[in-house]
Design a protein around this motif. Structure first.
Motif, PDB file in Angstrom:
ATOM      1  N   GLY A 110       5.458  13.645 -11.553  1.00  0.00           N
ATOM      2  CA  GLY A 110       6.861  13.184 -11.014  1.00  0.00           C
ATOM      3  C   GLY A 110       6.589  12.390  -9.799  1.00  0.00           C
ATOM      4  O   GLY A 110       7.031  11.169  -9.634  1.00  0.00           O
ATOM      5  N   ARG A 111       5.790  13.000  -8.857  1.00  0.00           N
ATOM      6  CA  ARG A 111       5.453  12.254  -7.480  1.00  0.00           C
ATOM      7  C   ARG A 111       4.677  11.208  -7.704  1.00  0.00           C
ATOM      8  O   ARG A 111       4.631  10.011  -7.039  1.00  0.00           O
ATOM      9  CB  ARG A 111       4.565  13.248  -6.744  1.00  0.00           C
ATOM     10  CG  ARG A 111       5.454  14.510  -6.140  1.00  0.00           C
ATOM     11  CD  ARG A 111       4.418  15.418  -5.246  1.00  0.00           C
ATOM     12  NE  ARG A 111       5.341  16.509  -4.790  1.00  0.00           N
ATOM     13  CZ  ARG A 111       4.542  17.616  -4.191  1.00  0.00           C
ATOM     14  NH1 ARG A 111       3.447  17.592  -3.906  1.00  0.00           N
ATOM     15  NH2 ARG A 111       5.213  18.532  -3.756  1.00  0.00           N
ATOM     16  N   LEU A 112       3.552  10.944  -8.718  1.00  0.00           N
ATOM     17  CA  LEU A 112       2.793  10.045  -8.869  1.00  0.00           C
ATOM     18  C   LEU A 112       3.505   8.930  -9.652  1.00  0.00           C
ATOM     19  O   LEU A 112       3.323   7.535  -9.369  1.00  0.00           O
ATOM     20  CB  LEU A 112       1.689  10.328  -9.956  1.00  0.00           C
ATOM     21  CG  LEU A 112       0.263   9.527 -10.067  1.00  0.00           C
ATOM     22  CD1 LEU A 112      -0.117   9.157  -8.667  1.00  0.00           C
ATOM     23  CD2 LEU A 112      -0.854  10.239 -10.890  1.00  0.00           C
ATOM     24  N   ARG A 113       4.487   9.373 -10.550  1.00  0.00           N
ATOM     25  CA  ARG A 113       5.395   8.306 -11.145  1.00  0.00           C
ATOM     26  C   ARG A 113       6.051   7.352 -10.072  1.00  0.00           C
ATOM     27  O   ARG A 113       6.313   6.290 -10.137  1.00  0.00           O
ATOM     28  CB  ARG A 113       6.186   8.997 -12.096  1.00  0.00           C
ATOM     29  CG  ARG A 113       5.515   9.009 -13.607  1.00  0.00           C
ATOM     30  CD  ARG A 113       6.699   9.898 -14.377  1.00  0.00           C
ATOM     31  NE  ARG A 113       6.136  10.154 -15.781  1.00  0.00           N
ATOM     32  CZ  ARG A 113       6.434  11.169 -16.510  1.00  0.00           C
ATOM     33  NH1 ARG A 113       7.496  11.869 -15.878  1.00  0.00           N
ATOM     34  NH2 ARG A 113       5.970  10.802 -17.760  1.00  0.00           N
ATOM     35  N   LYS A 114       6.564   8.003  -8.958  1.00  0.00           N
ATOM     36  CA  LYS A 114       7.339   7.407  -8.168  1.00  0.00           C
ATOM     37  C   LYS A 114       6.507   6.631  -7.221  1.00  0.00           C
ATOM     38  O   LYS A 114       6.829   5.575  -6.750  1.00  0.00           O
ATOM     39  CB  LYS A 114       7.821   8.316  -6.948  1.00  0.00           C
ATOM     40  CG  LYS A 114       9.018   9.378  -7.551  1.00  0.00           C
ATOM     41  CD  LYS A 114       9.447  10.314  -6.463  1.00  0.00           C
ATOM     42  CE  LYS A 114      10.696  11.022  -7.131  1.00  0.00           C
ATOM     43  NZ  LYS A 114      11.261  11.939  -6.023  1.00  0.00           N
ATOM     44  N   LYS A 115       5.146   6.869  -6.834  1.00  0.00           N
ATOM     45  CA  LYS A 115       4.325   6.144  -6.328  1.00  0.00           C
ATOM     46  C   LYS A 115       3.763   4.613  -7.175  1.00  0.00           C
ATOM     47  O   LYS A 115       3.508   3.670  -6.718  1.00  0.00           O
ATOM     48  CB  LYS A 115       2.809   6.583  -5.966  1.00  0.00           C
ATOM     49  CG  LYS A 115       2.961   7.836  -5.188  1.00  0.00           C
ATOM     50  CD  LYS A 115       3.695   7.267  -3.593  1.00  0.00           C
ATOM     51  CE  LYS A 115       4.017   8.861  -2.921  1.00  0.00           C
ATOM     52  NZ  LYS A 115       2.939   9.715  -2.621  1.00  0.00           N
ATOM     53  N   LEU A 116       4.069   4.765  -8.455  1.00  0.00           N
ATOM     54  CA  LEU A 116       3.718   3.800  -9.503  1.00  0.00           C
ATOM     55  C   LEU A 116       4.953   2.940  -9.772  1.00  0.00           C
ATOM     56  O   LEU A 116       4.890   1.914 -10.524  1.00  0.00           O
ATOM     57  CB  LEU A 116       3.239   4.181 -10.803  1.00  0.00           C
ATOM     58  CG  LEU A 116       1.704   4.889 -10.754  1.00  0.00           C
ATOM     59  CD1 LEU A 116       1.538   5.400 -11.899  1.00  0.00           C
ATOM     60  CD2 LEU A 116       0.617   3.749 -10.297  1.00  0.00           C
ATOM     61  N   LEU A 117       6.049   3.006  -9.237  1.00  0.00           N
ATOM     62  CA  LEU A 117       7.237   2.391  -9.238  1.00  0.00           C
ATOM     63  C   LEU A 117       6.983   0.727  -8.861  1.00  0.00           C
ATOM     64  O   LEU A 117       6.360   0.632  -7.922  1.00  0.00           O
ATOM     65  CB  LEU A 117       8.347   2.855  -8.805  1.00  0.00           C
ATOM     66  CG  LEU A 117       9.059   4.168  -9.296  1.00  0.00           C
ATOM     67  CD1 LEU A 117      10.179   4.775  -8.081  1.00  0.00           C
ATOM     68  CD2 LEU A 117       9.783   3.866 -10.572  1.00  0.00           C
ATOM     69  N   GLY A 118       7.540   0.008  -9.579  1.00  0.00           N
ATOM     70  CA  GLY A 118       7.206  -1.401  -9.466  1.00  0.00           C
ATOM     71  C   GLY A 118       5.851  -2.081 -10.084  1.00  0.00           C
ATOM     72  O   GLY A 118       5.544  -3.074 -10.001  1.00  0.00           O
ATOM     73  N   SER A 119       5.138  -1.204 -10.677  1.00  0.00           N
ATOM     74  CA  SER A 119       3.847  -1.459 -11.270  1.00  0.00           C
ATOM     75  C   SER A 119       3.937  -1.536 -12.893  1.00  0.00           C
ATOM     76  O   SER A 119       4.842  -1.063 -13.602  1.00  0.00           O
ATOM     77  CB  SER A 119       2.774  -0.654 -10.921  1.00  0.00           C
ATOM     78  OG  SER A 119       2.871   0.435 -11.537  1.00  0.00           O
ATOM     79  N   ALA A 132       0.751  -1.256   0.091  1.00  0.00           N
ATOM     80  CA  ALA A 132      -0.191   0.042   0.020  1.00  0.00           C
ATOM     81  C   ALA A 132       0.941   1.172   0.015  1.00  0.00           C
ATOM     82  O   ALA A 132       1.634   1.459   0.810  1.00  0.00           O
ATOM     83  CB  ALA A 132      -0.935   0.178   1.267  1.00  0.00           C
ATOM     84  N   ARG A 133       0.593   2.164  -1.032  1.00  0.00           N
ATOM     85  CA  ARG A 133       1.169   3.158  -0.932  1.00  0.00           C
ATOM     86  C   ARG A 133       0.367   4.574  -0.790  1.00  0.00           C
ATOM     87  O   ARG A 133      -0.619   4.615  -1.494  1.00  0.00           O
ATOM     88  CB  ARG A 133       1.999   3.491  -2.456  1.00  0.00           C
ATOM     89  CG  ARG A 133       3.028   2.315  -2.363  1.00  0.00           C
ATOM     90  CD  ARG A 133       3.656   2.269  -3.755  1.00  0.00           C
ATOM     91  NE  ARG A 133       4.335   1.243  -4.039  1.00  0.00           N
ATOM     92  CZ  ARG A 133       5.394   0.912  -4.928  1.00  0.00           C
ATOM     93  NH1 ARG A 133       5.327   1.740  -6.328  1.00  0.00           N
ATOM     94  NH2 ARG A 133       6.234  -0.224  -4.935  1.00  0.00           N
ATOM     95  N   ASP A 134       0.595   5.330   0.260  1.00  0.00           N
ATOM     96  CA  ASP A 134      -0.201   6.657   0.503  1.00  0.00           C
ATOM     97  C   ASP A 134      -0.002   7.580  -0.558  1.00  0.00           C
ATOM     98  O   ASP A 134       1.100   7.814  -1.237  1.00  0.00           O
ATOM     99  CB  ASP A 134       0.187   6.979   1.765  1.00  0.00           C
ATOM    100  CG  ASP A 134      -0.118   6.067   3.014  1.00  0.00           C
ATOM    101  OD1 ASP A 134      -0.842   5.324   2.829  1.00  0.00           O
ATOM    102  OD2 ASP A 134       0.387   6.172   3.992  1.00  0.00           O
ATOM    103  N   GLU A 156      -2.483  14.245  -5.544  1.00  0.00           N
ATOM    104  CA  GLU A 156      -2.167  12.989  -6.303  1.00  0.00           C
ATOM    105  C   GLU A 156      -3.359  12.083  -6.553  1.00  0.00           C
ATOM    106  O   GLU A 156      -3.531  11.511  -7.811  1.00  0.00           O
ATOM    107  CB  GLU A 156      -1.201  12.245  -5.624  1.00  0.00           C
ATOM    108  CG  GLU A 156       0.154  12.994  -5.281  1.00  0.00           C
ATOM    109  CD  GLU A 156       1.225  12.468  -4.480  1.00  0.00           C
ATOM    110  OE1 GLU A 156       2.287  13.094  -4.383  1.00  0.00           O
ATOM    111  OE2 GLU A 156       0.737  11.456  -3.750  1.00  0.00           O
ATOM    112  N   VAL A 157      -4.067  11.931  -5.426  1.00  0.00           N
ATOM    113  CA  VAL A 157      -5.502  11.185  -5.626  1.00  0.00           C
ATOM    114  C   VAL A 157      -6.252  11.749  -7.071  1.00  0.00           C
ATOM    115  O   VAL A 157      -6.693  10.857  -7.850  1.00  0.00           O
ATOM    116  CB  VAL A 157      -6.301  11.157  -4.481  1.00  0.00           C
ATOM    117  CG1 VAL A 157      -7.570  10.488  -4.683  1.00  0.00           C
ATOM    118  CG2 VAL A 157      -5.765  10.343  -3.228  1.00  0.00           C
ATOM    119  N   ARG A 158      -6.526  13.055  -7.139  1.00  0.00           N
ATOM    120  CA  ARG A 158      -7.188  13.670  -8.174  1.00  0.00           C
ATOM    121  C   ARG A 158      -6.668  13.512  -9.328  1.00  0.00           C
ATOM    122  O   ARG A 158      -7.295  13.066 -10.480  1.00  0.00           O
ATOM    123  CB  ARG A 158      -7.505  15.249  -7.617  1.00  0.00           C
ATOM    124  CG  ARG A 158      -8.296  15.363  -6.390  1.00  0.00           C
ATOM    125  CD  ARG A 158      -9.476  14.658  -6.330  1.00  0.00           C
ATOM    126  NE  ARG A 158      -9.869  14.459  -4.892  1.00  0.00           N
ATOM    127  CZ  ARG A 158     -10.571  13.375  -4.327  1.00  0.00           C
ATOM    128  NH1 ARG A 158     -10.862  12.548  -5.191  1.00  0.00           N
ATOM    129  NH2 ARG A 158     -10.898  13.388  -3.042  1.00  0.00           N
TER     130      ARG A 158
END
Length: 221
Positions: free
Chosen positions: A195-204, A147-149, A154-156
């Motif tokens: 850029g922030r969202l891309r970091k949260k998606l790393l590994g997917s 789970a990544r917060d 970023e949600v929107r």
């Protein structure tokens, strides 16, 4: 999401806008129907929050014109009128929902989410793309079981990409959906959030691609 709040009580309007902004929504304020029409001429909205008794007219007349013009933006009526006949009248005129003042902010937020889900054709709060499970209510995404917060904006932003899978979204479009008229927006604001969202998606397998000169798109890689 970008909301238009039509409310002549400045204190209430400010409080509602502040609360919705905490969820990452951009909120434009209109204190009368004329201001609301000005906003609608220059911006598009995901949701309109509409008071009934306004200085320059009845919100129900605005709602009737809104639907007569075949505008599909969902509308939640906010009013102190609590009679069943008032609720029926507003809904028959074209309102998507109705909330009586005074209301709890949590209820208003829930009604906003429900109306937006219905308009988007989604019954569930969780959404999936590639190997990512996205939960906007919890502000998290599940990637490879982790789970990544997410921060509110970023949600929107991810909601916008999910609603336009594979389509290119320009920076201008993203700015329009994420920021209100009153918010200062730097030239690289969208690049920062992407850029922030891309970091949260790393590994997917989900990817936000840059399409040079055009914008960004969500793809599965």
């Amino acid at each position: 999401m970008r909301f238009l709040l039509i409310e002549d009580n400045a204190d209430l309007a400010g409080s509602v806008a502040a609360r919705l902004s905490l969820d990452g929504h951009a909120v434009d304020l209109a204190g009368c129907l004329a201001e609301a029409e000005d906003c609608l001429r220059v911006a598009s909205y995901d949701l309109i929050l509409l008071d009934i008794m306004l200085p320059d007219g009845d919100g129900r007349d605005f709602l009737a014109r809104h639907r007569l013009a075949e505008r599909q933006t969902p509308v939640i009526v906010m009013t102190a009128r609590s009679a069943v006949s008032d609720r029926v009248d507003a809904l028959d005129t074209g309102a998507d929902d109705y909330i009586t003042k005074p209301f709890d902010f949590a209820e208003l937020e829930a009604r906003c989410r429900a109306v937006l889900r219905r308009r988007g054709g989604a019954a569930q709060t969780q959404r999936s793309f590639a190997d990512v499970v996205f939960d906007p209510l919890a502000a998290t995404m599940l990637v490879a079981g982790e789970a990544r917060d997410l921060r509110s904006r970023e949600v929107r932003l991810f909601e916008l990409f999910l609603s336009a899978q594979g389509r290119i979204l320009s920076k201008e479009h993203l700015v329009d959906r994420l920021f209100s008229f009153s918010e200062p927006v730097s030239d690289n604001a969208i690049e920062v959030y992407v850029g922030r969202l891309r970091k949260k998606l790393l590994g997917s397998r989900a990817r936000i691609e840059t399409v040079r000169g055009l914008g960004y798109r969500l793809t599965e890689g």
